[in-house]
Write a protein that holds these residues in place. Structure first.
Motif, PDB file in Angstrom:
ATOM      1  N   LEU A 185       0.860  -1.184   0.000  1.00 14.19           N
ATOM      2  CA  LEU A 185       0.000   0.000   0.000  1.00 14.19           C
ATOM      3  C   LEU A 185       0.895   1.233   0.000  1.00 14.19           C
ATOM      4  O   LEU A 185       1.553   1.528   0.991  1.00 14.19           O
ATOM      5  N   MET A 186       0.905   1.936  -1.122  1.00 15.59           N
ATOM      6  CA  MET A 186       1.820   3.061  -1.316  1.00 15.59           C
ATOM      7  C   MET A 186       1.036   4.340  -1.616  1.00 15.59           C
ATOM      8  O   MET A 186      -0.052   4.292  -2.185  1.00 15.59           O
ATOM      9  N   GLY A 268      -7.332   1.143  -4.808  1.00  8.38           N
ATOM     10  CA  GLY A 268      -8.226   1.901  -5.671  1.00  8.38           C
ATOM     11  C   GLY A 268      -9.090   2.880  -4.895  1.00  8.38           C
ATOM     12  O   GLY A 268      -9.352   3.999  -5.364  1.00  8.38           O
ATOM     13  N   VAL A 269      -9.533   2.481  -3.717  1.00  6.90           N
ATOM     14  CA  VAL A 269     -10.341   3.370  -2.888  1.00  6.90           C
ATOM     15  C   VAL A 269      -9.567   4.640  -2.566  1.00  6.90           C
ATOM     16  O   VAL A 269     -10.051   5.764  -2.763  1.00  6.90           O
ATOM     17  N   HIS A 274      -9.528  11.655  -0.972  1.00  4.93           N
ATOM     18  CA  HIS A 274      -8.562  12.487  -0.259  1.00  4.93           C
ATOM     19  C   HIS A 274      -8.468  12.146   1.222  1.00  4.93           C
ATOM     20  O   HIS A 274      -7.430  12.382   1.844  1.00  4.93           O
ATOM     21  N   LEU A 275      -9.556  11.645   1.798  1.00  6.42           N
ATOM     22  CA  LEU A 275      -9.675  11.593   3.249  1.00  6.42           C
ATOM     23  C   LEU A 275     -10.349  10.311   3.701  1.00  6.42           C
ATOM     24  O   LEU A 275     -11.358   9.894   3.127  1.00  6.42           O
ATOM     25  N   ALA A 295      -1.153   4.215   5.181  1.00  3.94           N
ATOM     26  CA  ALA A 295      -0.138   3.655   4.289  1.00  3.94           C
ATOM     27  C   ALA A 295      -0.225   4.281   2.909  1.00  3.94           C
ATOM     28  O   ALA A 295       0.799   4.485   2.240  1.00  3.94           O
ATOM     29  N   CYS A 296      -1.440   4.608   2.486  1.00  5.57           N
ATOM     30  CA  CYS A 296      -1.649   5.213   1.171  1.00  5.57           C
ATOM     31  C   CYS A 296      -1.500   6.734   1.191  1.00  5.57           C
ATOM     32  O   CYS A 296      -1.784   7.408   0.192  1.00  5.57           O
TER      33      CYS A 296
END
Length: 384
Positions: A185-186, A268-269, A274-275, A295-296
């Motif tokens: 998760l980047m 994808g989510v 943004h939040l 993580a994202c």
């Protein structure tokens, strides 16, 4: 040569697959023989890919009938006696209460009780909830505790609620939630704004505060904030506190609200939002959805309850508002909708927060240390 055996007991195979595979992999790194007892649905292959073995046990999570609970204890005792694990690792409150007793009756002295959140005990207030917490504390500390028992928590508040000292390293271990892999998760670039795109990813339970998020978006939009909410999750038919599907559909008919159902595409989510919003009413351990969003590289809007407040630093990784307060949630949404640069900076800070003790590797190393410590002690020294 004897390989020490670790036996997990958990309610559902999907729950183990979504949250506890790192613990199974940690045990395999120690060359332990790993077995999982759970209700089987569709996750045997994922669990056994770690090298573990799954034993299916059909049990209704919602049943509190004394006779049904007694039958579950008897069944668990039979399975535990047959497996003879060196360590019994029980996950979540009901398996701890039942399998902890079954393990004690079966003579398994090294037991790990993993409290992944206190659920009803943490989320509800009032006399009934207080009595339930007292009953749980008495059962855990008097009926199924012992010198060979270790308690595993995901935040520092829960042990205090159960009368334990979170600083007592010989009895209590605290890990950074379920842990996520920050190399999987980047962070990705933010989507265009406005509007502020908010996602809520959770089981569809009233305790998660989904209704509060819906009401807050309504209030914020009424004040002119350009904000949209996407809800990801499915009702849990086995949970009496599940939000009905009809209610979810009614919410989704409102302006700025979309119910997308369950998802496995977490990347994808957060690529599209943004939040992260989780207005929990309590009972959390350390919500995985918060860790995944961090993580994202996404900022987090959450409430001042156990687990959530222990990860999110207000004003740094996101915003923390009082629980059960849709108006406060709406005010935070209005601030964030008007400050895209702040949202992005908070997201970067949340990512750094995750890297500081909350990764999958951090959790695996902590659990390995716990298992090593238990296995180093002779059984006769830890008799329950």
């Amino acid at each position: 040569m004897h390989r020490p055996k670790l036996l997990f007991v958990v309610t559902e195979d999907w729950f183990f697959a979504s949250h506890f595979l790192p613990m199974a992999r940690a045990a395999r790194e120690l060359d332990l023989d790993v077995v999982v007892i759970a209700r089987e649905r569709q996750h045997r292959r994922v669990i056994e890919a770690t090298g573990a073995r799954l034993i299916a046990l059909e049990a209704e999570r919602g049943s509190l009938s004394p006779l049904a609970l007694l039958r579950q204890v008897q069944t668990l005792k039979r399975l535990i006696t047959a497996e003879r694990p060196d360590i019994l690792h029980c996950i979540a409150l009901k398996p701890i209460a039942l399998a902890g007793l079954a393990g004690r009756l079966a003579g398994i002295e090294r037991r790990v009780y993993a409290l992944t959140g206190l659920g009803f005990l943490g989320a509800r207030q009032g006399q009934l909830a207080a009595l339930a917490r007292l009953a749980a504390r008495t059962w855990l500390r008097e009926a199924i505790d012992g010198p060979g028992v270790r308690f595993l928590f995901e935040n520092p508040d829960d042990p205090v609620m159960l009368g334990l000292d979170p600083q007592n390293k010989g009895k209590v271990a605290i890990v950074g939630g379920a842990g996520v892999d920050p190399l999987v998760l980047m962070p990705e670039p933010m989507p265009p704004a406005p509007p502020l795109k908010v996602a809520l990813v959770a089981r569809m339970l009233w305790s998660k505060g989904v209704d509060l998020a819906v009401e807050a978006v309504k209030l914020a939009r009424a004040q002119g904030a350009r904000v949209e909410l996407t809800i990801h999750g499915a009702p849990d038919s086995s949970n009496p506190k599940a939000i009905p599907e009809t209610t979810l559909k009614e919410w989704a008919a409102r302006p700025g609200i979309h119910w997308a159902g369950p998802t496995r595409d977490i990347e994808g989510v957060w690529r599209a939002h943004h939040l992260c919003c989780l207005p929990s009413r309590g009972g959390e351990g350390l919500p995985r959805t918060i860790l995944e969003a961090a993580a994202c590289g996404r900022a987090i809007l959450t409430t001042d309850v156990s687990g959530c407040r222990s990860f999110v630093r207000d004003g740094q990784d996101g915003m923390v508002v009082p629980p059960d307060d849709a108006a406060a949630l709406a005010r935070a949404l209005m601030v964030l909708a008007g400050a895209p640069g702040l949202v992005e900076r908070m997201g970067a800070s949340a990512r750094n927060r995750l890297l500081d003790g909350h990764t999958e590797r951090d959790v695996m190393d902590a659990v390995k240390a716990l298992y090593r410590g238990l296995l180093a002690r002779p059984q006769t020294d830890v008799a329950a």
